[in-house]
Design a protein around this motif. Sequence first.
Motif, PDB file in Angstrom:
ATOM      1  N   GLY A  38     -96.687  18.982 -48.537  1.00 21.20           N
ATOM      2  CA  GLY A  38     -95.367  19.603 -48.411  1.00 21.20           C
ATOM      3  C   GLY A  38     -94.241  18.844 -49.093  1.00 21.20           C
ATOM      4  N   SER A  39     -94.559  17.650 -49.645  1.00 21.50           N
ATOM      5  CA  SER A  39     -93.495  16.865 -50.302  1.00 21.50           C
ATOM      6  C   SER A  39     -92.845  17.629 -51.441  1.00 21.50           C
ATOM      7  N   VAL A  40     -93.613  18.493 -52.114  1.00 27.98           N
ATOM      8  CA  VAL A  40     -93.038  19.224 -53.250  1.00 27.98           C
ATOM      9  C   VAL A  40     -91.904  20.148 -52.815  1.00 27.98           C
ATOM     10  N   PHE A  41     -91.816  20.408 -51.514  1.00 31.61           N
ATOM     11  CA  PHE A  41     -90.719  21.275 -51.066  1.00 31.61           C
ATOM     12  C   PHE A  41     -89.363  20.593 -51.207  1.00 31.61           C
ATOM     13  N   ASN A  42     -89.359  19.279 -51.377  1.00 33.85           N
ATOM     14  CA  ASN A  42     -88.090  18.629 -51.720  1.00 33.85           C
ATOM     15  C   ASN A  42     -87.520  19.257 -52.989  1.00 33.85           C
ATOM     16  N   HIS A  43     -88.388  19.484 -53.968  1.00 32.15           N
ATOM     17  CA  HIS A  43     -87.956  20.109 -55.223  1.00 32.15           C
ATOM     18  C   HIS A  43     -87.666  21.599 -55.030  1.00 32.15           C
ATOM     19  N   VAL A  44     -88.513  22.248 -54.246  1.00 29.52           N
ATOM     20  CA  VAL A  44     -88.300  23.684 -53.991  1.00 29.52           C
ATOM     21  C   VAL A  44     -86.934  23.894 -53.348  1.00 29.52           C
ATOM     22  N   PHE A  45     -86.605  23.054 -52.372  1.00 33.96           N
ATOM     23  CA  PHE A  45     -85.321  23.201 -51.675  1.00 33.96           C
ATOM     24  C   PHE A  45     -84.153  23.007 -52.635  1.00 33.96           C
TER      25      PHE A  45
ATOM     26  N   HIS B  56     -97.479  21.392 -59.555  1.00 37.83           N
ATOM     27  CA  HIS B  56     -98.400  21.311 -58.433  1.00 37.83           C
ATOM     28  C   HIS B  56     -98.602  22.715 -57.850  1.00 37.83           C
ATOM     29  N   PRO B  57     -99.835  23.042 -57.409  1.00 41.00           N
ATOM     30  CA  PRO B  57    -100.107  24.411 -56.924  1.00 41.00           C
ATOM     31  C   PRO B  57     -99.149  24.892 -55.838  1.00 41.00           C
ATOM     32  N   PHE B  58     -98.784  24.023 -54.900  1.00 42.82           N
ATOM     33  CA  PHE B  58     -97.873  24.457 -53.823  1.00 42.82           C
ATOM     34  C   PHE B  58     -96.469  24.735 -54.383  1.00 42.82           C
ATOM     35  N   TYR B  59     -96.080  23.932 -55.354  1.00 42.55           N
ATOM     36  CA  TYR B  59     -94.770  24.080 -56.002  1.00 42.55           C
ATOM     37  C   TYR B  59     -94.739  25.385 -56.795  1.00 42.55           C
ATOM     38  N   LEU B  60     -95.794  25.586 -57.565  1.00 41.01           N
ATOM     39  CA  LEU B  60     -95.923  26.796 -58.376  1.00 41.01           C
ATOM     40  C   LEU B  60     -95.831  28.054 -57.500  1.00 41.01           C
ATOM     41  N   ALA B  61     -96.598  28.064 -56.409  1.00 42.02           N
ATOM     42  CA  ALA B  61     -96.632  29.254 -55.551  1.00 42.02           C
ATOM     43  C   ALA B  61     -95.273  29.500 -54.896  1.00 42.02           C
ATOM     44  N   ALA B  62     -94.637  28.425 -54.427  1.00 42.77           N
ATOM     45  CA  ALA B  62     -93.332  28.588 -53.770  1.00 42.77           C
ATOM     46  C   ALA B  62     -92.292  29.107 -54.759  1.00 42.77           C
ATOM     47  N   LEU B  63     -92.310  28.582 -55.979  1.00 48.09           N
ATOM     48  CA  LEU B  63     -91.353  29.060 -56.986  1.00 48.09           C
ATOM     49  C   LEU B  63     -91.605  30.525 -57.325  1.00 48.09           C
ATOM     50  N   SER B  64     -92.862  30.909 -57.376  1.00 53.44           N
ATOM     51  CA  SER B  64     -93.187  32.303 -57.681  1.00 53.44           C
ATOM     52  C   SER B  64     -92.647  33.241 -56.600  1.00 53.44           C
ATOM     53  N   VAL B  65     -92.809  32.836 -55.343  1.00 53.05           N
ATOM     54  CA  VAL B  65     -92.299  33.668 -54.237  1.00 53.05           C
ATOM     55  C   VAL B  65     -90.769  33.744 -54.303  1.00 53.05           C
ATOM     56  N   LEU B  66     -90.142  32.589 -54.561  1.00 50.88           N
ATOM     57  CA  LEU B  66     -88.673  32.586 -54.672  1.00 50.88           C
ATOM     58  C   LEU B  66     -88.213  33.482 -55.808  1.00 50.88           C
ATOM     59  N   LYS B  67     -88.898  33.386 -56.933  1.00 55.78           N
ATOM     60  CA  LYS B  67     -88.519  34.193 -58.096  1.00 55.78           C
ATOM     61  C   LYS B  67     -88.620  35.681 -57.753  1.00 55.78           C
ATOM     62  N   THR B  68     -89.693  36.042 -57.052  1.00 57.22           N
ATOM     63  CA  THR B  68     -89.861  37.432 -56.624  1.00 57.22           C
ATOM     64  C   THR B  68     -88.730  37.842 -55.692  1.00 57.22           C
ATOM     65  N   ARG B  69     -88.367  36.931 -54.798  1.00 47.63           N
ATOM     66  CA  ARG B  69     -87.311  37.250 -53.832  1.00 47.63           C
ATOM     67  C   ARG B  69     -85.951  37.397 -54.516  1.00 47.63           C
ATOM     68  N   TYR B  70     -85.683  36.525 -55.495  1.00 42.43           N
ATOM     69  CA  TYR B  70     -84.380  36.595 -56.172  1.00 42.43           C
ATOM     70  C   TYR B  70     -84.307  37.787 -57.139  1.00 42.43           C
ATOM     71  N   GLY B  71     -85.458  38.309 -57.523  1.00 42.04           N
ATOM     72  CA  GLY B  71     -85.488  39.514 -58.349  1.00 42.04           C
ATOM     73  C   GLY B  71     -85.127  39.260 -59.804  1.00 42.04           C
ATOM     74  N   GLU B  72     -84.537  40.271 -60.400  1.00 39.58           N
ATOM     75  CA  GLU B  72     -84.323  40.272 -61.845  1.00 39.58           C
ATOM     76  C   GLU B  72     -83.284  39.270 -62.322  1.00 39.58           C
ATOM     77  N   THR B  73     -82.607  38.606 -61.379  1.00 42.93           N
ATOM     78  CA  THR B  73     -81.553  37.665 -61.816  1.00 42.93           C
ATOM     79  C   THR B  73     -82.137  36.390 -62.424  1.00 42.93           C
TER      80      THR B  73
END
Lengths: 310, 111
Positions: free
Chosen positions: A23-30, A58-75
């Motif tokens: 979960g350390s990569v969530f420092n970057h996600v946040f 990192h796989p956890f970082y990649l997945a979290a960014l992908s979900v965020l990108k989906t959530r933020y949409g076309e912006t």
Amino acid sequence: MAKHINTAVSVLIPSANIDTHIGSVFNHVFKVMFQTEQTEIVNGRFIEWDFKDCRFLHPFYLAALSVLKTRYGETIRCTNLQSAIRSYFEIVFFDTPLVIDAINNKDSLWDKYEDKTYLPICVFNPKDKSSIRAQELIQEAVKRQIGHNNPVHRILSFLLGELIDNITDHSHSENGYLFCQRIPNENMLYVFICDTGHSIYASYAADDRYVKMLDMEESSALKLALSGKLTKNRPENENRGYGISKSREIIINGLGGEFFILSGGAFFRHDINGETLVDLPESIRWDGTVVLLKLPTIIPKGFNIYNHIG
Amino acid sequence: MNTIYIATNIGKDIRTRSFFRRDIENLLNHNESVTLDFSEVIFISRSVADELYNVLEDYPLVQLDNLERDVKMMYSVVERARKQPRHYDDNNIEIIKLHTLKEMDEFFSSF
């Protein structure tokens, strides 16, 4: 907290290729979340996620960014992607996660992952049986990658069943996400499960029996969940609420793996260093719940899943 | 007595409590003696096993048959747990409160 207006439209994506403690990569996600959400979009321009520093994610970082990108949409637009990263993004469906259909989904699509260590980032509808189909597809693909005789896929079956059941029954989320990547030199399977619905705190707060056990901090809800208290107000529910607590039991005490759960503004981590429960700064929160698992692909001798789920 | 084949009517791999309850409710009648035949069902999750226990309580005329090995094990574990008082794990974990992004950064750098 007053919103700081930042007229810049570019957010630098930090490089993160290791997850020192789960979960350390969530420092970057946040940080990416914070900067993105503080950025004002001017004249319809896009927010650029600048990947110039990233050579591997990192796989956890990649997945979290992908979900965020989906959530933020076309912006959001991704820029300065190096060719290897661009190819990786395409094959794991980073830009738009693979939509799992309850019935269809071309099995041939999954054939190309047989000799890979990763699988596509999948999105499913927790309210229909695409949530089950996603589990079946992921499990079958993992089985093909690690070998049919390896019992990990059966353990994965239990864990996914419980944790995705929680999304279906409690999160009120429109979408659930699932991603797996195997790290052969660590003999580990990394599993990312996520929703973007109600946090665990919100679920308990809606239940009169538990609201008095909560304090202002969202960590109090994680403590309840980890003890096995359920989050749904039904008369028979003294028998519910096993999902998170038993999953952790299997992973930590049974397999010697690692477990991380982030919900709203708090997270819990359990690894070889012990347990850590953290309330995040007020400006940081994940709307929904993320569960990260590190599962050893070499199962300890004598492990019996039924010893851990009673 | 009627027999309902679960693999045919619900699935061979049953994971979600609420879907299982909905599907089984559509198949059962309170006044009917029914056998739920689990042959060819390869997996039920713990929560589905727990819901199956609830179904048998709610429909006393229903009985189970042909539970495959893993399904039988999962159901047995749940059945045994349901007959004992529920135990909740104690969690006396110290809570760390982070107030700023800087504190968060320092935390993740150290732990």
